[in-house]
Structure formats: C-alpha cells, structure tokens
Enzyme design. Sequence first.
Site, short mmCIF file in Angstrom:
data_model
loop_
_atom_site.label_atom_id
_atom_site.label_comp_id
_atom_site.label_asym_id
_atom_site.label_seq_id
_atom_site.Cartn_x
_atom_site.Cartn_y
_atom_site.Cartn_z
N TYR A 1 -10.81 3.71 14.85
CA TYR A 1 -9.85 4.23 13.87
C TYR A 1 -9.67 5.74 14.01
O TYR A 1 -8.55 6.25 14.08
CB TYR A 1 -10.32 3.87 12.46
CG TYR A 1 -9.33 4.19 11.37
CD1 TYR A 1 -8.11 3.51 11.29
CD2 TYR A 1 -9.61 5.16 10.40
CE1 TYR A 1 -7.20 3.79 10.28
CE2 TYR A 1 -8.70 5.45 9.38
CZ TYR A 1 -7.50 4.76 9.32
OH TYR A 1 -6.59 5.04 8.32
N ASP B 1 8.12 -4.28 7.90
CA ASP B 1 6.70 -4.67 7.93
C ASP B 1 6.57 -5.88 8.85
O ASP B 1 7.53 -6.64 9.00
CB ASP B 1 6.22 -5.03 6.52
CG ASP B 1 4.71 -4.87 6.36
OD1 ASP B 1 4.27 -3.92 5.69
OD2 ASP B 1 3.96 -5.71 6.92
N GLY C 1 0.79 -1.23 0.00
CA GLY C 1 0.00 0.00 0.00
C GLY C 1 0.82 1.29 0.00
O GLY C 1 1.79 1.44 -0.76
N THR D 1 -5.81 1.01 -1.78
CA THR D 1 -4.90 -0.02 -1.26
C THR D 1 -5.75 -1.17 -0.73
O THR D 1 -6.99 -1.09 -0.70
CB THR D 1 -4.04 0.50 -0.08
OG1 THR D 1 -4.92 0.71 1.04
CG2 THR D 1 -3.31 1.79 -0.40
N MET E 1 -6.28 -1.86 2.26
CA MET E 1 -7.06 -1.42 3.41
C MET E 1 -8.45 -0.93 3.01
O MET E 1 -9.42 -1.14 3.72
CB MET E 1 -6.32 -0.30 4.15
CG MET E 1 -7.02 0.17 5.41
SD MET E 1 -6.14 1.45 6.28
CE MET E 1 -4.89 0.52 7.15
N ASP F 1 6.84 -6.03 14.16
CA ASP F 1 5.49 -5.61 14.54
C ASP F 1 5.64 -4.38 15.42
O ASP F 1 6.13 -4.47 16.55
CB ASP F 1 4.80 -6.75 15.31
CG ASP F 1 3.39 -6.39 15.73
OD1 ASP F 1 3.03 -5.19 15.70
OD2 ASP F 1 2.64 -7.31 16.10
N VAL F 2 5.20 -3.23 14.91
CA VAL F 2 5.46 -1.98 15.64
C VAL F 2 4.65 -1.88 16.94
O VAL F 2 4.94 -1.02 17.78
CB VAL F 2 5.18 -0.72 14.77
CG1 VAL F 2 6.09 -0.70 13.55
CG2 VAL F 2 3.71 -0.61 14.37
N1 LIG Z 1 -5.97 3.21 2.40
C1 LIG Z 1 -6.60 4.28 2.85
O1 LIG Z 1 -7.68 4.64 2.37
C2 LIG Z 1 -5.98 5.12 3.95
C3 LIG Z 1 -6.54 6.37 4.19
C4 LIG Z 1 -5.99 7.16 5.20
C5 LIG Z 1 -4.90 6.70 5.93
N2 LIG Z 1 -4.39 5.47 5.67
C6 LIG Z 1 -3.27 5.04 6.51
O2 LIG Z 1 -2.15 4.77 5.70
C7 LIG Z 1 -1.33 3.79 6.32
C8 LIG Z 1 -1.06 2.68 5.35
O3 LIG Z 1 -2.30 2.11 4.98
P1 LIG Z 1 -2.47 1.27 3.62
O4 LIG Z 1 -3.70 1.76 2.98
O5 LIG Z 1 -1.19 1.24 2.89
O6 LIG Z 1 -2.81 -0.16 4.27
P2 LIG Z 1 -2.36 -1.62 3.82
O7 LIG Z 1 -3.19 -2.51 4.65
O8 LIG Z 1 -2.40 -1.72 2.33
O9 LIG Z 1 -0.83 -1.70 4.26
C9 LIG Z 1 -0.48 -1.60 5.62
C10 LIG Z 1 0.84 -2.31 5.83
O10 LIG Z 1 1.17 -2.14 7.20
C11 LIG Z 1 1.55 -3.39 7.74
N3 LIG Z 1 1.25 -3.42 9.17
C12 LIG Z 1 0.04 -3.42 9.76
N4 LIG Z 1 0.17 -3.50 11.09
C13 LIG Z 1 1.49 -3.54 11.36
C14 LIG Z 1 2.26 -3.64 12.53
N5 LIG Z 1 1.68 -3.76 13.74
N6 LIG Z 1 3.61 -3.63 12.43
C15 LIG Z 1 4.22 -3.53 11.22
N7 LIG Z 1 3.53 -3.48 10.07
C16 LIG Z 1 2.20 -3.48 10.12
C17 LIG Z 1 0.76 -4.42 6.96
O11 LIG Z 1 1.37 -5.71 7.02
C18 LIG Z 1 0.76 -3.82 5.57
O12 LIG Z 1 1.88 -4.23 4.79
C19 LIG Z 1 -2.09 3.34 7.57
O13 LIG Z 1 -1.60 4.03 8.69
C20 LIG Z 1 -3.51 3.77 7.26
O14 LIG Z 1 -4.27 3.98 8.42
C21 LIG Z 1 -4.89 4.67 4.69
#
Ligand SMILES: NC(=O)c1ccc[n+]([C@@H]2O[C@H](COP(=O)([O-])OP(=O)(O)OC[C@H]3O[C@@H](n4cnc5c(N)ncnc54)[C@H](O)[C@@H]3O)[C@@H](O)[C@H]2O)c1
Length: 244
Positions: free
Chosen positions: A148, A34, A14, A183, A185, A55-56
């Site tokens: 969230y 990740d 993502g 993405t 998510m 894992d953060v």
């Molecule tokens: N996709 C959206 O619409 C959107 C909108 C606003 C904000 N965000 C934010 O952007 C960021 C990335 O989201 P994304 O859309 O790429 O999601 P995604 O699910 O595509 O990717 C998230 C990645 O983070 C990793 N991850 C999750 N928990 C973890 C942990 N505890 N430790 C380490 N890695 C971890 C997952 O394995 C994954 O590879 C997030 O913080 C999300 O809240 C996303």
Amino acid sequence: MSPRISLVTGAGAGIGAAVARRLADRGDRVVVADRDGDAAARIAAELDGLGLTADVAVEGAGDDLVARTVSHHGRLDVVVTSAGIERTGPAATLPTGTVRDSLAVNVLGSFDVAAAAARRFQAQGDGGRVVLVGSVNSLRALPGQAAYATSKGAVLMLTRALAVDWAADGITVNMVAPGVTDTAMSAGSLGDPERRAALLSRVPMGRPARPEDIADAVAFLSGPEAGYITGIALPVDGGWSAAG
Ligand SMILES: NC(=O)c1ccc[n+]([C@@H]2O[C@H](COP(=O)([O-])OP(=O)(O)OC[C@H]3O[C@@H](n4cnc5c(N)ncnc54)[C@H](O)[C@@H]3O)[C@@H](O)[C@H]2O)c1
C-alpha cells in the site's frame, strides 16, 4: 456559467462518494464511476448524475470513462481518482502479485484516468483540474504496508510529474493525503479496539477523518480558488504527518 462536469472514480462508496456529494452540492454535474456498478448507480441516482461501471485497473478504462462522460455532458472539467485498494501483510511473505495488484489499481489506474482526462482538457483548450487521492501512507510507512505505502508513495510522485507536464496547459494536478478515515476500507482496523487505539495514538486530533473532511479538501483543490496551486500533497490527517 454552465455547471462544471466532474468525474469521480471509486465514487460508489467511502471518500469517493463523499466527494461526489460535495461536488454535486456546489453545483457540479457529477459522473459517478466505480467497479461496483450497483454502488455507482445508487450514488448517481441520489445526485441525479450519471453512474458508470469501470475497473480502473483495466488499461483504457480512463478513455472509456472520459468518452462516456463527454458523450453525455459534452465536456469535462474535473477528475478525481478515489478508486483504491489497501492490501496489507508482512513484506517478507507478501506475494508479489499483491504488490502488483496494488500498483495496478492505485498507481496505474490513477495514471490511466488522469491522462485520459488531460487529453480531453488539452483538446478543450481551457485547462482542467485533477485531484488524486493518495494517503498519509504516501508520506509515512507503517508495518505491513509494503504494497500500500509503495503504491501511495508512487501516487505522490505521479502527482508532481503530471503537474509539471501539464502546467502549461492550465491543468492543475494535486493530491489529497487522507489520514485514517472512517470508511469500509478502515472498518477492520477502526472496529478493533486495540488497533483503533494504536492508529489514533498517531493522530494529534484523536479521531479518524470523516469522508466529508477529505471531500472538502478535494472541493477546494478542484475549485476556482486553487487556480495557482499545482503539484502539492495536502494532508487531511488530523496532524498525523505533522507529528511525524
Ligand atoms: N479509508 C482510509 O482510511 C483511507 C486513508 C487514506 C487514503 N485512502 C484512500 O482513499 C481512497 C478511497 O478509499 P475509501 O476509504 O473510500 O475506500 P472504500 O473501500 O470505502 O471505497 C473504495 C471504492 O473504490 C472502488 N474501487 C476499488 N477498486 C476499484 C477499481 N479497480 N476500479 C474502480 N473502482 C474501484 C470500490 O468499489 C469502492 O466503491 C483510496 O484510494 C484509499 O487508498 C483511504
């Protein structure tokens, strides 16, 4: 000038993966972290970078990531915290544990990694860049988002608090606030025609963000042109937050 060393969490997929690619394109050496180690290794191999499993939400993950980055590259210049989870459900029946998990990853995970990076930046003595990934939900709530939006609202205040704490060290701390982004998510909501239409009706530009849209903003905030910018939230949301 030697290349910047940039650590990106959640970079296996993502937005984080797009950020890792964008920073590598501008010449940074990128450390891809990740909790999905295979995904991290895949993106790292693509970028000729270092892939780390972490894992953060586990306390101390930040120190471990920074130590492994520094032992490989000798220093750290940029950290981007994109690891995040989105848990939704009606607030009245939402298990407290769901809220706790959201805070653990999105807030405490961001804090743990950012603070570990700052300790390293302070030891190096020549500043640093932190970019936290918040959300339009740091600024606006939608039904079903008690967990969230609460966590992402905290990421906004965390950004401001860290910016103020570390400004004198030349460390900038900023947040990007992505709107709905294409993405995994958001695949559930964007893949369902009704939910997609409802979400996009809030977006003046009428389309979801591409992960690259967010990565461009992160590149700016983590780059040399943003040296006097700290403590801000930069919406990258096609106008969602402007429209209210
Ligand atoms: N996709 C959206 O619409 C959107 C909108 C606003 C904000 N965000 C934010 O952007 C960021 C990335 O989201 P994304 O859309 O790429 O999601 P995604 O699910 O595509 O990717 C998230 C990645 O983070 C990793 N991850 C999750 N928990 C973890 C942990 N505890 N430790 C380490 N890695 C971890 C997952 O394995 C994954 O590879 C997030 O913080 C999300 O809240 C996303």
